[in-house]
Every structure is written in C-alpha cells, then in structure tokens.
Design a protein around this motif. Structure first.
Motif, PDB file in Angstrom:
ATOM      1  N   ARG A 123       0.824  -1.199   0.000  1.00 30.10           N
ATOM      2  CA  ARG A 123       0.000   0.000   0.000  1.00 30.10           C
ATOM      3  C   ARG A 123       0.863   1.256   0.000  1.00 30.10           C
ATOM      4  O   ARG A 123       1.827   1.356   0.752  1.00 30.10           O
ATOM      5  CB  ARG A 123      -0.931   0.005   1.208  1.00 30.10           C
ATOM      6  N   MET A 124       0.462   2.214  -0.834  1.00 27.24           N
ATOM      7  CA  MET A 124       1.121   3.507  -0.843  1.00 27.24           C
ATOM      8  C   MET A 124       0.078   4.606  -0.984  1.00 27.24           C
ATOM      9  O   MET A 124      -1.043   4.371  -1.450  1.00 27.24           O
ATOM     10  CB  MET A 124       2.149   3.587  -1.974  1.00 27.24           C
ATOM     11  N   SER A 125       0.452   5.800  -0.562  1.00 23.96           N
ATOM     12  CA  SER A 125      -0.451   6.941  -0.599  1.00 23.96           C
ATOM     13  C   SER A 125      -0.095   7.811  -1.796  1.00 23.96           C
ATOM     14  O   SER A 125       1.061   8.232  -1.941  1.00 23.96           O
ATOM     15  CB  SER A 125      -0.330   7.746   0.702  1.00 23.96           C
ATOM     16  N   PRO A 128      -0.810  -5.006 -11.379  1.00 19.60           N
ATOM     17  CA  PRO A 128      -2.207  -4.701 -11.044  1.00 19.60           C
ATOM     18  C   PRO A 128      -2.304  -3.968  -9.714  1.00 19.60           C
ATOM     19  O   PRO A 128      -1.452  -4.130  -8.830  1.00 19.60           O
ATOM     20  CB  PRO A 128      -2.856  -6.082 -10.972  1.00 19.60           C
ATOM     21  N   PHE A 129      -3.357  -3.161  -9.573  1.00 18.65           N
ATOM     22  CA  PHE A 129      -3.534  -2.412  -8.339  1.00 18.65           C
ATOM     23  C   PHE A 129      -5.010  -2.084  -8.149  1.00 18.65           C
ATOM     24  O   PHE A 129      -5.824  -2.176  -9.075  1.00 18.65           O
ATOM     25  CB  PHE A 129      -2.720  -1.112  -8.367  1.00 18.65           C
ATOM     26  N   THR A 130      -5.343  -1.698  -6.944  1.00 19.06           N
ATOM     27  CA  THR A 130      -6.672  -1.163  -6.635  1.00 19.06           C
ATOM     28  C   THR A 130      -6.476   0.190  -5.979  1.00 19.06           C
ATOM     29  O   THR A 130      -5.431   0.460  -5.367  1.00 19.06           O
ATOM     30  CB  THR A 130      -7.458  -2.095  -5.702  1.00 19.06           C
ATOM     31  N   GLN A 131      -7.515   1.039  -6.102  1.00 20.73           N
ATOM     32  CA  GLN A 131      -7.402   2.380  -5.528  1.00 20.73           C
ATOM     33  C   GLN A 131      -8.654   2.741  -4.768  1.00 20.73           C
ATOM     34  O   GLN A 131      -9.780   2.508  -5.227  1.00 20.73           O
ATOM     35  CB  GLN A 131      -7.160   3.417  -6.623  1.00 20.73           C
ATOM     36  N   SER A 169      -5.360   5.965  -1.350  1.00 19.11           N
ATOM     37  CA  SER A 169      -4.679   4.700  -1.065  1.00 19.11           C
ATOM     38  C   SER A 169      -4.637   3.825  -2.309  1.00 19.11           C
ATOM     39  O   SER A 169      -5.676   3.486  -2.882  1.00 19.11           O
ATOM     40  CB  SER A 169      -5.391   3.961   0.060  1.00 19.11           C
ATOM     41  N   VAL A 170      -3.438   3.480  -2.727  1.00 17.87           N
ATOM     42  CA  VAL A 170      -3.229   2.605  -3.882  1.00 17.87           C
ATOM     43  C   VAL A 170      -2.553   1.336  -3.389  1.00 17.87           C
ATOM     44  O   VAL A 170      -1.501   1.382  -2.736  1.00 17.87           O
ATOM     45  CB  VAL A 170      -2.359   3.286  -4.950  1.00 17.87           C
ATOM     46  N   LYS A 213      -5.645  13.608 -11.519  1.00 12.45           N
ATOM     47  CA  LYS A 213      -6.304  12.672 -12.422  1.00 12.45           C
ATOM     48  C   LYS A 213      -6.291  11.286 -11.795  1.00 12.45           C
ATOM     49  O   LYS A 213      -5.437  10.966 -10.955  1.00 12.45           O
ATOM     50  CB  LYS A 213      -5.563  12.617 -13.761  1.00 12.45           C
ATOM     51  N   PRO A 214      -7.208  10.416 -12.192  1.00 13.43           N
ATOM     52  CA  PRO A 214      -7.192   9.050 -11.668  1.00 13.43           C
ATOM     53  C   PRO A 214      -5.888   8.331 -12.034  1.00 13.43           C
ATOM     54  O   PRO A 214      -5.322   8.570 -13.110  1.00 13.43           O
ATOM     55  CB  PRO A 214      -8.397   8.393 -12.344  1.00 13.43           C
ATOM     56  N   ILE A 215      -5.436   7.471 -11.147  1.00 15.67           N
ATOM     57  CA  ILE A 215      -4.263   6.658 -11.450  1.00 15.67           C
ATOM     58  C   ILE A 215      -4.690   5.533 -12.385  1.00 15.67           C
ATOM     59  O   ILE A 215      -5.635   4.793 -12.100  1.00 15.67           O
ATOM     60  CB  ILE A 215      -3.627   6.090 -10.165  1.00 15.67           C
ATOM     61  N   GLN A 216      -3.993   5.420 -13.499  1.00 12.31           N
ATOM     62  CA  GLN A 216      -4.364   4.445 -14.524  1.00 12.31           C
ATOM     63  C   GLN A 216      -3.446   3.237 -14.560  1.00 12.31           C
ATOM     64  O   GLN A 216      -3.878   2.123 -14.861  1.00 12.31           O
ATOM     65  CB  GLN A 216      -4.373   5.131 -15.888  1.00 12.31           C
TER      66      GLN A 216
END
Length: 583
Positions: free
Chosen positions: A501-503, A535-538, A542-543, A508-511
C-alpha cells in the motif's frame, strides 16, 4: 546571463562550465568535491576551495548556436584522431549575444512539440566521462571511467551526482583497482554497488617493451556504498580475472558473472556466482559460455533459466548447482553483437537492436525462445546506441552511428519505440552525439540522463544532457509541463505476493503502476534492466499493489515504482526493495 568557471574537467583544458538541466533549473549548481567536502582536484578548484559553477542559460539558445560549430567539427573527425574536449567553455561567446533578459526568457520556453517529441536540457558539465552509470537506492548516480581530463583510467576518481540538488561529489578511488570497463550492479539486499573486474593497468605489470599491460582483466571486486559515498575492496576476488564482463542477479539473490577477458587477454568461458559470504565466488563448472567474451547479453527468463547471447545464437543457462549451459536451436532473426543496444521492456520480452538498423523482439516466456523482426530504428542509431526503458514501458534509443565510434551521420535524436504499436517516433535532437563509452540512465523523476562518450573517440564528452520524454508535457502545442501524481508515502520493502500500500495524490485518476529496475549501464548494456506493469486497486489516495509474481519475473533488488495518471503522466518514483519471495 551568468557565466562562471567550474571545477568539472581537468588537465590543460581548464575549467568547465556547468549548464542547468532546464529552464526551470536555471539556478542549479554543479560542485565537484573531494571526500572531505572541499573543492575537487582541478587547478581552478584548488585555488578557490568551495567554488561553485553556475550558468544561467537557455537550452534552445545553446543548441542553436553550438550546432553550427559542432557540425563543422564532425566533418573533420575520424575515429583514430585525438578527442576534442567538450566542456562548454565556448559558451562564453554565446553569452555575449544575449543582450537582454527578454531574449533569455523567450529562449527558455519549452518547444511547442515537447508533448510529441520530448525536450532536451542544455548540456551539463560532467567532471569525468560517464562510461559507467548506476542509480543507487538513495537516488544518487555513481559514474566512473576516466580521469578529469577524459583519459582512460578509473583508478583515480569516481563521481557521485545528486539529481535533486545537481551537486557532483568527485571522490578518490582508494581501492587500487582500475575499474575501467568492468561490470557493476546494485546488490539486492545491501543496496551496495558491486563492481567486478576491471583493467590490469593499475597493477603496473611490465609489458616487456618498457611499458605496462593495459586492457586486460583483473580479479578485483569492490563495493560502493552510496549512503557513506565510500568504495572499498570486498575482500572476495573472483576466481578468474575479467575485463568487459557481465553481471546478472539470479532469482535467489545470488549474482552471476560471465564473459570478459582475462589477464592474458583471452576470453573467459567460466561462469561464477557470488553470494557475499563464505568463499564469495563459486564457479559453475558445467556452465562454460563459449560465444564471445565482451559483455554477453544475459536475461533471467520467467522459467528461472538465463538466456544469453553475444550474436544471433541463443544460449540457455541453468544457474542451479554446478550449472548447465546448452546452445539452443533457436537463433535471432537479425545479426547482433555486443556493440548494439537491447532492453527487456516487458515480462520476458526483449527488444534487440540488429545490424544495419534492424530490430527484433525476443520472447523468452515459453519453453523455447521465439523471436521475430520488427521495425528498426535505422542505421543512424545503431552502433553504440543505448536503449532505456521509460517509466511508461516505452523504449528510448539514444546515441549511436552507422560506423563504430565515428561521428559522421551520428544520431542526435531521442527516438521512442512503442511496444503496443511496435513503431518508432522520432524525438527531439540533442546538442551532442553519443558514441562508444556513452550511457543513458532512467532517473526517479522519469527523465533520462544521457552522458559520456570518448576515451577513445572523436570527441571527449565531459558533459551530459537530460531528456524529458513526451509524457511530461501537454499535447496541445503549448509545450507546458503537466501536473504530476505524487507518491506521498510508500514502504521501502515490497514483498511479492503480499499487498503493498502507498499513498498517492493526483489531479487525475491513477491508470497504471509500473516497476522499473534501477539502472546500471555501460557499453550499450544495462545490467538487469527490466519493466513490469502491475495490477492495483485504488480507494481515495490509497493505492494497493498486488504483485503476485515470482523472483523469476522480478529478481530481488531495487525497483522504481511509478504511478501514472489517466493522461499518461508519471509520478516521481519511489525506490523500493524486492526480496526473495517466501516459500
């Protein structure tokens, strides 16, 4: 416009002039310091301890007025002629034509096509020729390869540059090893830079003709710590002397060395592995690499095997136990050798530069390698070019020329290969050509440091330029820099198979989130270079990354994490360490 002498060069060439990396960095300084923090060992610096060199100059003005002089020099240059030092003292004449601050402000504007072709900084004075360049885990760049006059030897000094402060720290090499044309990479656990081999010159072995032996291998192994900025002998020499060798980090964290030339100038077929404990280096007795000594190209495949080549012929090496090497029936569809660039741009995929400007994609994901021809960059960017994987996974090609180490028709443009279209885009032109002994290195701010060239060569390139790729600029023709995502916090260690997890704050949205291995480059080869989109979730700021990969895909070591927004703009990277995945 401000002009001042710099302590960056050496010898009879006098002081160097440092140039800012961009209009935004007009007040940046370049300072060469000794280990004690005083001025560097150049006559100008010794006479004025603590002197700093500044030049407020506009990139486009410099390019426009130096291009004509550069073109005239190119016509007269031959590979065998003495190099022409390029420290940019000649910009004093350029300074005279800037009559007003209005002219300076106008010239400082970024080119309107920066959003499609990128933009180059003005040249920056460099205290040595950056034949070798490595990005340390703290974001600083170590370079080495020559003395301050640009002459072959890395026994005397090396340089540490901070891309944020723009400060150079020129340090004495106290190990006794001439690390010229060795191999180097960042160790996966300690973060120290491992330097393996080098030139026998420093041992002063008589050659029987009144001189000493040069351009032959040594067994020396040294370690550089970027935190303390010290380099020491590792105390664990290799079993075989090597010069022009290749280092590769294996999935279990060991480091493998192969190739090179020994103390008698003969090819070294033996392969060794290093773990930093016990005996240090252990030979893999069943893994003798027969196909060329100079900087073999070597990539860990998703299978855990190593694919190596020095020509079109491919080899597969099993690094376990005593090792096992076999010549594969597959060959590359283009002719290639150690003078041509290459880069692993995706999981198990390598872009390989071929002869006559050709190119191929080598896919090592399956049980057997598969390769095919793709559009080439052309002969201008061929011999001694460098390929650099960018923050977004595209491949930048800089430098090179149609003939080995020859200036005529050399490439100036920064050309970018798109893996999705497999097409090239011709980018902006640099001031300097980059040939033999040049380097290119992706920095955490997603720009590329392009430096060096010479020793020998038609020009002694005691300078560098920084390329800002198109992804940093607006596409509307304004040439303006776009706002960037910002990674506010991120753990220093990323465990494979565990949520990370990172902040991140972004307009703009993280793509996309990409991992790019920290670079370690010399002689058109970037040891361990690789890229992976993860892959990631946001949720809000928090990503969370889900890096469910093996160390075959992501060998242990240090990687830059880039968060990229919906406009394709990358953040400044956080450098993280990936360890050996728990069973």
């Amino acid at each position: 416009m401000l002009l001042a002498a710099c302590g960056g060069g050496g010898g009879s060439g006098g002081g160097a002039v440092g140039l800012p990396t961009s209009g935004a960095d007009a007040g940046a300084t370049v300072t060469a310091q000794s280990a004690a923090g005083n001025a560097a060992a150049t006559p100008a610096a010794q006479s004025a301890p603590g002197v700093q060199a500044q030049l407020t100059l506009t990139p486009e003005e410099v390019k426009e007025r130096l291009r004509d002089a550069e073109s005239a020099r190119i016509r007269d240059m031959e590979t065998d002629t003495p190099g022409v030092p390029k420290r940019y003292a000649e910009v004093a004449e350029v300074a005279d034509i800037a009559k007003s601050e209005a002219l300076v402000a106008k010239a400082a504007a970024l080119p309107p096509d920066a959003g499609t072709r990128g933009s180059w900084s003005a040249p920056i004075a460099w205290p040595i020729i950056a034949i070798h360049a490595v990005l340390a885990p703290n974001g600083k760049v170590m370079t080495y390869g020559t003395n301050q006059a640009g002459a072959q030897t890395a026994q005397l000094v090396y340089d540490v540059w901070d891309p944020v402060t723009k400060i150079h720290t020129l340090l004495p090499n106290t190990t006794g090893s001439d690390i010229f044309c060795n191999s180097q990479l960042v160790l996966p656990v300690s973060g120290q830079v491992l330097l393996a081999g080098g030139d026998i010159r420093g041992q002063k072995v008589p050659n029987g003709s009144g001189g000493i032996l040069v351009n032959r291998g040594i067994r020396d192994v040294n370690l550089f710590d970027a935190t303390t900025q010290t380099m020491v002998a590792a105390g664990m020499p290799m079993n075989y002397a090597r010069w022009y060798d290749t280092l590769t980090t294996l999935p279990d964290g060991r480091v493998m060395v192969m190739g090179g030339y020994d103390a008698d100038g003969r090819s070294v077929p033996q392969t060794e592995v290093y773990n930093g404990v016990g005996p240090g280096w252990v030979e893999m007795t069943n893994a003798r690499y027969p196909n060329g000594a100079a900087y073999p190209r070597s990539y860990v495949a998703p299978s855990g095997k190593v694919i190596a080549f020095s020509s079109a012929q491919l080899h597969e090496l099993d690094p376990n136990g005593a090792g096992a090497l076999r010549v594969l029936p597959q060959t590359l569809p283009v002719a290639t050798d150690w003078t041509l660039p290459h880069a692993m741009y995706d999981r198990g995929k390598v872009l390989v530069g071929g002869a006559d400007g050709t190119a191929a994609v080598l896919d090592i994901n399956g049980a057997a390698p598969v390769s095919r021809v793709v559009d080439g960059i052309g002969p201008t960017h061929q011999i001694w070019a460098t390929m650099t994987v960018l923050a977004d996974g595209q491949v930048l090609n800089t430098g090179g020329s149609p003939s080995a180490n020859a200036a005529p028709n050399a490439g100036y443009t920064a050309d970018i290969w798109n893996p999705r279209t497999e097409k090239w885009t011709i980018g902006a032109s640099a001031v300097n050509y980059r040939l033999y002994h040049s380097t290119a290195l992706l920095l955490p701010d997603a720009t590329v440091l392009v430096a060096g060239g010479g020793a020998p060569g038609p020009a002694i390139q005691l300078n560098a330029e920084i390329f800002s790729p198109p992804y940093l600029f607006a596409k509307d023709g304004s040439g303006q820099r776009l706002p960037r995502p910002s990674i506010l916090s991120a753990p220093k260690d990323l465990a494979l198979g565990t949520p990370y997890r990172m902040s991140v704050v972004s307009q703009k949205p993280i793509q996309r989130v990409n991992l790019v291995r920290t670079g370690s480059v010399t002689h058109s080869i970037n040891f361990d270079q690789r890229f992976l989109n993860v892959p990631f979730t946001q949720s809000g700021s928090s990503v969370t990354l889900n890096v469910d990969e093996t160390n075959n895909v992501l060998p242990p070591g240090h990687y830059m994490v880039f968060a990229i927004d919906s406009d394709g703009v990358p953040s400044i990277a956080k450098i993280v360490r990936i360890g050996v995945r728990a069973a």
